[in-house]
Design a protein around this motif. Structure first.
Motif, short mmCIF file in Angstrom:
data_model
loop_
_atom_site.label_atom_id
_atom_site.label_comp_id
_atom_site.label_asym_id
_atom_site.label_seq_id
_atom_site.Cartn_x
_atom_site.Cartn_y
_atom_site.Cartn_z
N VAL A 241 0.82 -1.21 0.00
CA VAL A 241 0.00 0.00 0.00
C VAL A 241 0.85 1.26 0.00
N ILE A 242 1.89 1.30 0.82
CA ILE A 242 2.65 2.54 0.97
C ILE A 242 3.27 3.04 -0.33
N PRO A 243 3.89 2.18 -1.17
CA PRO A 243 4.42 2.71 -2.45
C PRO A 243 3.33 3.31 -3.34
N LEU A 244 2.16 2.65 -3.40
CA LEU A 244 1.06 3.18 -4.22
C LEU A 244 0.57 4.51 -3.68
N LEU A 245 0.40 4.59 -2.36
CA LEU A 245 -0.05 5.84 -1.77
C LEU A 245 0.99 6.95 -1.96
N GLY A 246 2.25 6.62 -1.80
CA GLY A 246 3.29 7.61 -2.01
C GLY A 246 3.30 8.15 -3.43
N ARG A 247 3.08 7.25 -4.41
CA ARG A 247 3.04 7.69 -5.80
C ARG A 247 1.86 8.62 -6.06
N GLN A 248 0.68 8.27 -5.50
CA GLN A 248 -0.49 9.10 -5.73
C GLN A 248 -0.39 10.43 -4.99
N ILE A 249 0.21 10.43 -3.82
CA ILE A 249 0.41 11.70 -3.10
C ILE A 249 1.35 12.62 -3.88
N GLY A 250 2.39 12.02 -4.49
CA GLY A 250 3.28 12.82 -5.33
C GLY A 250 2.56 13.41 -6.53
N GLN A 251 1.69 12.61 -7.17
CA GLN A 251 0.91 13.12 -8.29
C GLN A 251 -0.04 14.24 -7.86
N LEU A 252 -0.64 14.06 -6.68
CA LEU A 252 -1.54 15.08 -6.16
C LEU A 252 -0.80 16.38 -5.89
N ALA A 253 0.43 16.28 -5.40
CA ALA A 253 1.21 17.49 -5.14
C ALA A 253 1.49 18.26 -6.42
N GLN A 254 1.70 17.52 -7.52
CA GLN A 254 1.94 18.18 -8.80
C GLN A 254 0.66 18.80 -9.37
N LEU A 255 -0.48 18.18 -9.09
CA LEU A 255 -1.74 18.64 -9.67
C LEU A 255 -2.40 19.75 -8.86
N LEU A 256 -2.04 19.87 -7.59
CA LEU A 256 -2.73 20.81 -6.70
C LEU A 256 -2.70 22.25 -7.22
N PRO A 257 -1.57 22.81 -7.66
CA PRO A 257 -1.60 24.20 -8.16
C PRO A 257 -2.54 24.38 -9.36
N THR A 258 -2.56 23.38 -10.28
CA THR A 258 -3.45 23.47 -11.44
C THR A 258 -4.91 23.44 -11.01
#
Length: 358
Positions: A75-92
């Motif tokens: 679970v942790i690698p998948l969650l870490g990957r999605q949190i990273g994607q969310l960090a990139q998408l948040l400003p947009t």
């Protein structure tokens, strides 16, 4: 009798003060006690099959270790990957809200939220950047203090050791505790202990399984829809379901916003609502009756109040402990209410002999 009451009250106050004083070192023992409590019924069943207590505990301990390690690895690698994607998408996403949603709100209501949203936007982005560097900051601070690192590793290493020995001697500890009670209190204490055990087992085993199942249903459903961050939103919604209806409200709100932002189609919102509706159907018809029933007996309002009060008083630890403590308090209150209804204070016509017989 009054003197005994004062001695008991002073002892309880000193015990509470002692536990509050050593609170920083209690967490590994608390986690170990929860794991041992969860594993004891399985160890008892294996013991009934003819295995020794030590072998039964070793098998249960190995099973718990495998479950925890596999969960962390998957679970942790998948969650870490999605949190990273969310960090990139948040400003947009925030730019889209500012350019599209706020003008519509101003047109429909005449309310201008631009200034407030700018402040909220800056706060979110600043905090999110800080959150992204928490691991590095923590590692730097820990590396600066060898003592802090040793304490952290020591607490982590204590958990499996304490869990094993608590699980090994759980029945012995319970028997000694029951045997040390005053004889005139032992029947009532044993009854209360049994009822509290039913409530806590229903919560710790039943409610956690319900939350896990809901998280899996939401995560799989949202992922099959092709929704970004489906795993993250689904698991967080499952965790939030510890408070009645909070998981559904948070999940539909966040998933609906992400789905509309991603696909730009109102129909996708129906699919998102269908995923959460299916989860609620499974919970109400299968999970709740089979795993919980009416053992906990907490009204939804009481659940919400307990969680908020626990968070206000003791922070995140208070949130974790709120429902188990509230469930035990409800057991004690039901016991006191039963004695009150059978007392002369409630019914002056009752004789003292009738009160003693109940």
């Amino acid at each position: 009798m009054r003197r005994q009451g004062w001695v008991l009250a002073v002892t309880a106050a000193l015990g509470l003060w002692f536990f509050i004083s050593i609170e920083p070192v209690l967490m590994p023992f608390f986690i170990s006690a929860v794991l041992a409590y969860l594993g004891d019924p399985l160890a008892d069943r294996l013991e009934e099959k003819g295995l020794s207590r030590r072998l039964s505990v070793s098998l249960v301990f190995l099973l718990l270790t495998l479950v925890i390690v596999l969960t962390l690895l998957l679970v942790i690698p998948l969650l870490g990957r999605q949190i990273g994607q969310l960090a990139q998408l948040l400003p947009t996403a925030l730019d889209w809200v500012q350019a599209t949603v706020l003008p519509e709100i101003r047109r429909l209501t005449g309310i201008d939220l631009g200034t407030d949203f700018d402040q909220l936007r800056r706060a979110l982005l600043d905090n999110w950047r800080e959150t992204g560097t928490v691991a590095a900051t923590l590692l730097a601070k820990v590396s600066q203090s060898g003592l802090a690192l040793a304490a952290w590793v020591g607490n982590l290493a204590l958990i499996p050791v304490v869990t094993f020995y608590l699980l090994l001697d759980w029945d012995v500890l319970v028997a000694k505790l029951r045997g040390s009670l005053p004889r005139q209190w032992e029947p009532a204490a044993a009854r209360l202990g049994g009822e509290c055990d039913e409530v806590l087992s229903a919560f710790l085993r039943g409610q956690l399984i319900v939350m896990l199942c809901l998280g899996v249903i939401y995560a799989v459903g949202l992922t099959l829809l092709g929704l970004k961050f489906g795993l993250l939103i689904g698991l967080l919604s499952g965790l939030a379901s510890i408070v009645p209806y909070l998981g559904v409200i948070v999940g539909i709100g966040v998933a609906g916003l992400v789905a509309f932002f991603q696909f730009g189609d109102w129909l996708i919102l129906l699919a998102v609502a269908g995923v959460f509706g299916f989860g609620q159907l499974v919970e109400s018809t299968v999970l709740q009756p089979k795993l919980l029933g009416d053992k906990i007996g907490l009204h939804p309002v009481a659940v919400i109040f307990a969680v908020l009060a626990g968070g206000q008083l003791f922070g995140f630890t208070g949130i974790l402990l709120a429902l188990p403590v509230a469930a035990v308090v409800m057991v004690v209150l039901r016991y006191l209410h039963e004695h009150y209804k059978n007392s002369t204070l409630y019914d002056a016509g009752r004789s003292p002999q009738d009160e003693e017989s109940t």
